[in-house]
Structure formats: structure tokens, C-alpha cells
Design a protein around this motif. Structure first.
Motif, short mmCIF file in Angstrom:
data_model
loop_
_atom_site.label_atom_id
_atom_site.label_comp_id
_atom_site.label_asym_id
_atom_site.label_seq_id
_atom_site.Cartn_x
_atom_site.Cartn_y
_atom_site.Cartn_z
N VAL A 13 13.06 -15.30 52.37
CA VAL A 13 12.32 -14.49 53.34
C VAL A 13 11.91 -13.17 52.68
O VAL A 13 12.75 -12.46 52.10
CB VAL A 13 13.18 -14.21 54.59
CG1 VAL A 13 12.43 -13.30 55.55
CG2 VAL A 13 13.55 -15.52 55.27
N ILE A 14 10.62 -12.88 52.76
CA ILE A 14 10.08 -11.64 52.20
C ILE A 14 9.74 -10.74 53.39
O ILE A 14 8.87 -11.09 54.20
CB ILE A 14 8.78 -11.93 51.40
CG1 ILE A 14 8.98 -13.06 50.39
CG2 ILE A 14 8.24 -10.67 50.73
CD1 ILE A 14 9.91 -12.75 49.26
N GLU A 15 10.45 -9.61 53.49
CA GLU A 15 10.33 -8.74 54.66
C GLU A 15 9.67 -7.43 54.30
O GLU A 15 10.31 -6.54 53.74
CB GLU A 15 11.76 -8.43 55.15
CG GLU A 15 12.09 -8.99 56.50
CD GLU A 15 13.58 -8.71 56.81
OE1 GLU A 15 14.20 -9.60 57.39
OE2 GLU A 15 14.10 -7.64 56.45
N ASP A 16 8.37 -7.33 54.56
CA ASP A 16 7.65 -6.08 54.38
C ASP A 16 7.82 -5.50 52.96
O ASP A 16 8.07 -4.31 52.78
CB ASP A 16 8.15 -5.07 55.42
CG ASP A 16 7.12 -3.97 55.64
OD1 ASP A 16 5.92 -4.23 55.45
OD2 ASP A 16 7.52 -2.84 55.97
N VAL A 17 7.70 -6.38 51.98
CA VAL A 17 8.00 -5.99 50.59
C VAL A 17 6.80 -5.33 49.90
O VAL A 17 5.65 -5.71 50.12
CB VAL A 17 8.50 -7.22 49.79
CG1 VAL A 17 8.41 -6.99 48.28
CG2 VAL A 17 9.93 -7.54 50.19
N ILE A 27 7.40 -16.46 53.86
CA ILE A 27 8.58 -17.33 53.75
C ILE A 27 8.26 -18.42 52.73
O ILE A 27 7.20 -19.04 52.78
CB ILE A 27 8.94 -17.97 55.11
CG1 ILE A 27 9.33 -16.88 56.11
CG2 ILE A 27 10.08 -18.97 54.93
CD1 ILE A 27 9.70 -17.41 57.47
N ILE A 77 14.32 -8.66 50.40
CA ILE A 77 14.18 -10.09 50.12
C ILE A 77 15.52 -10.74 50.45
O ILE A 77 16.58 -10.22 50.07
CB ILE A 77 13.83 -10.33 48.64
CG1 ILE A 77 12.47 -9.69 48.33
CG2 ILE A 77 13.81 -11.82 48.31
CD1 ILE A 77 12.08 -9.74 46.86
N TRP A 78 15.47 -11.85 51.18
CA TRP A 78 16.71 -12.55 51.58
C TRP A 78 16.65 -14.01 51.18
O TRP A 78 15.63 -14.66 51.33
CB TRP A 78 16.90 -12.47 53.10
CG TRP A 78 17.05 -11.08 53.62
CD1 TRP A 78 16.10 -10.33 54.24
CD2 TRP A 78 18.23 -10.27 53.55
NE1 TRP A 78 16.61 -9.10 54.57
CE2 TRP A 78 17.92 -9.03 54.16
CE3 TRP A 78 19.51 -10.46 53.03
CZ2 TRP A 78 18.84 -8.00 54.27
CZ3 TRP A 78 20.43 -9.43 53.15
CH2 TRP A 78 20.10 -8.22 53.76
N GLY A 118 10.99 -2.63 51.32
CA GLY A 118 11.27 -3.86 52.03
C GLY A 118 12.49 -4.60 51.48
O GLY A 118 13.25 -4.03 50.68
N THR A 142 -1.43 -8.86 51.65
CA THR A 142 -0.78 -7.56 51.51
C THR A 142 -1.78 -6.44 51.74
O THR A 142 -2.97 -6.65 51.79
CB THR A 142 -0.18 -7.40 50.10
OG1 THR A 142 -1.22 -7.54 49.15
CG2 THR A 142 0.87 -8.46 49.85
N ARG A 156 22.84 -14.99 54.94
CA ARG A 156 21.68 -14.27 54.47
C ARG A 156 22.14 -13.47 53.26
O ARG A 156 22.88 -12.50 53.40
CB ARG A 156 21.23 -13.33 55.60
CG ARG A 156 19.79 -12.95 55.53
CD ARG A 156 19.33 -12.36 56.84
NE ARG A 156 19.71 -10.96 56.91
CZ ARG A 156 18.88 -9.98 57.33
NH1 ARG A 156 17.66 -10.27 57.73
NH2 ARG A 156 19.28 -8.74 57.36
N GLN A 209 4.73 -10.03 54.00
CA GLN A 209 5.62 -10.82 54.84
C GLN A 209 5.37 -12.27 54.45
O GLN A 209 4.22 -12.71 54.50
CB GLN A 209 5.25 -10.69 56.33
CG GLN A 209 5.15 -9.28 56.84
CD GLN A 209 6.50 -8.75 57.29
OE1 GLN A 209 7.54 -9.40 57.12
NE2 GLN A 209 6.50 -7.56 57.84
#
Ligand code: ATP
Ligand code: MG
Length: 207
Positions: free
Chosen positions: A4-8, A24, A59-60, A57, A206, A67, A22
Motif C-alpha cells: 500500500v502506497i499512502e500519499d507518497v 496498491i 509504504i506498508w 507519506g 501523482t 501491516r 496513492q
């Protein structure tokens, strides 16, 4: 495990590369990571591998209810230009995958021979990598990933320098790799992009 890429975002000193990504990357899929040169594909891959951290951001790595932060131990890396030890045989190179994960030599040989068979190189198991073609060497690198049990397979422009026939063969092998992993390929190659299950475009997704 999915990623999961969160607001990176990435920037180097004053150089803005991208922000607000954002995305996945799904398990059992091959995702092509595309975008023009300099758009940040290699930077993102290195952060997903846990070699670096994004400037913004998070990354998970998500598996079941866990997680986790990115960690190199979760990753099998397929480098551009097939990084193999030329003075060793194909099988020796493939054994590095399972042996580095604590498998016994016997288990590693069994996994290694099966992986070489999957990439069509079982007859070259005993050949020194220095005697293989570029495409065959890239297949040895893929076999090393196949024989290891890392949940994430990351490849940075794996088809660079290969002809179209070898690129087609390689893109087919990536669909074999996804059986047990999440596969992410940074690429400009239309053949690799066409064979992917999903495409994430850094430029269009992005800010
Ligand atoms: N260590 C660094 N220090 C400063 N700038 C960097 C560093 N690494 C990358 N950059 C810059 O960040 C931007 C993104 O680089 P990156 O290598 O991630 O792009 P890329 O999409 O992989 O490009 P290519 O398709 O050419 O491989 C580029 O402008 C690059 O010059
Ligand atoms: Mg790059």
C-alpha cells in the motif's frame, strides 16, 4: 502480501520528483510501474524494498492483519542487466536464493533445479554463467527469484538490453513468478507493459 502506497512523495534536496501517490500493488499480480525517465520509478522501488524511505507519506506491506514497514528481507530483487556471478554455474547462482533464506543444501538444489526447469535452462544448470547469453543470464536471475520464497519481487527495467524474443520470454516468466508473490516491474517496454495485469503510471497518478 500486498503493498500500500499512502500519499507518497519524493524530493531530493530542492528537486521535486513526485508527491501524492496513492496506489496498491496486489498479490498474485504483475504490476508495471511506468512513467518517463526521471519520474521516480527507481526511487519508489528502492523505498518499497526498504533500502530508502520516501520523503513524504508511508509504504506498508500488508499480509492478513499485519501491516509491516518495508524490509529488504521480504524482497527478491531482479536487477537490470542480470546480476549473476559469471564465474559460477547457473545452479550455483540460483542456489543463492534459497540458501540465503536458511534452506538446507539439499532443499536448495531441489528448488533450484525446479526453477531452472521453469525457465527452460535445466540443461544449462552446470554451465558457467560467463558462457550464457544475456537473455539466458536474465533467466538465471529470474530462476533465483523463483527458487526463493520472498513475497515481493521487484525488477528495475529487467528487459533493458534484451531483444524482442527474449523480452517476450521474460514477460511470460514474470507471470509464473506471480503465483506466489507480488511482482512489480519498473519498465518502459511495451511488451512488458502489455503482459502486466495492472499498470501504475507515476506521471498521471501523482502531483
Ligand atoms: N540520490 C539522488 N540524489 C539526487 N537526485 C536523485 C537521486 N536519485 C535520483 N535522483 C533524481 O530523482 C529523479 C527520479 O529518479 P529515478 O531514478 O527514480 O527515476 P526513474 O523514473 O527510475 O528514471 P529512469 O526511467 O531514467 O530509470 C531524477 O530526476 C533523478 O535525477
Ligand atoms: Mg530508473
Amino acid at each position: 502480501m500486498h503493498v500500500v502506497i499512502e500519499d507518497v512523495g519524493f524530493s531530493y534536496r530542492n528537486r521535486h520528483v513526485f508527491s501524492g501517490l496513492q496506489a496498491i500493488f496486489h498479490e498474485n499480480e504483475v504490476t508495471a510501474l511506468v512513467g518517463p525517465s526521471g519520474s521516480g520509478k527507481s526511487s519508489l522501488l528502492a523505498a518499497i524494498a526498504g533500502f530508502t524511505e520516501p520523503t513524504q507519506g508511508a509504504i506498508w506491506l500488508v499480509a492478513n492483519d499485519d501491516r509491516l514497514r518495508p524490509r529488504p528481507a521480504a524482497v527478491s530483487w531482479i536487477a537490470q542487466g542480470a546480476i549473476v556471478l559469471n564465474a559460477r554455474t547457473s545452479l550455483d547462482n540460483v542456489l543463492l536464493g534459497p540458501l540465503s533464506e536458511g534452506k538446507t543444501h539439499e532443499e536448495a538444489v531441489e528448488l533450484g533445479m525446479r526453477a531452472l526447469d521453469d525457465v527452460g535452462l535445466s540443461e544449462r544448470a552446470g554451465s558457467l554463467c560467463s558462457t550464457l547469453s544475456g537473455g539466458e543470464r536474465q533467466r538465471v536471475a529470474v530462476a533465483r527469484s523463483l527458487a526463493s520464497s520472498r513475497p515481493l519481487i521487484l525488477a528495475d527495467e529487467p528487459s533493458a538490453g534484451l531483444d524482442e524474443a527474449n523480452t517476450r520470454g521474460l514477460s511470460h516468466l514474470f507471470t509464473t513468478l506471480r503465483r506466489t508473490a507480488t511482482v512489480i516491474i519498473a519498465t518502459h517496454d511495451p511488451v512488458m507493459i502489455d503482459a502486466a495485469d495492472d499498470v501504475i503510471n507515476l506521471r498521471s497518478s501523482t502531483r
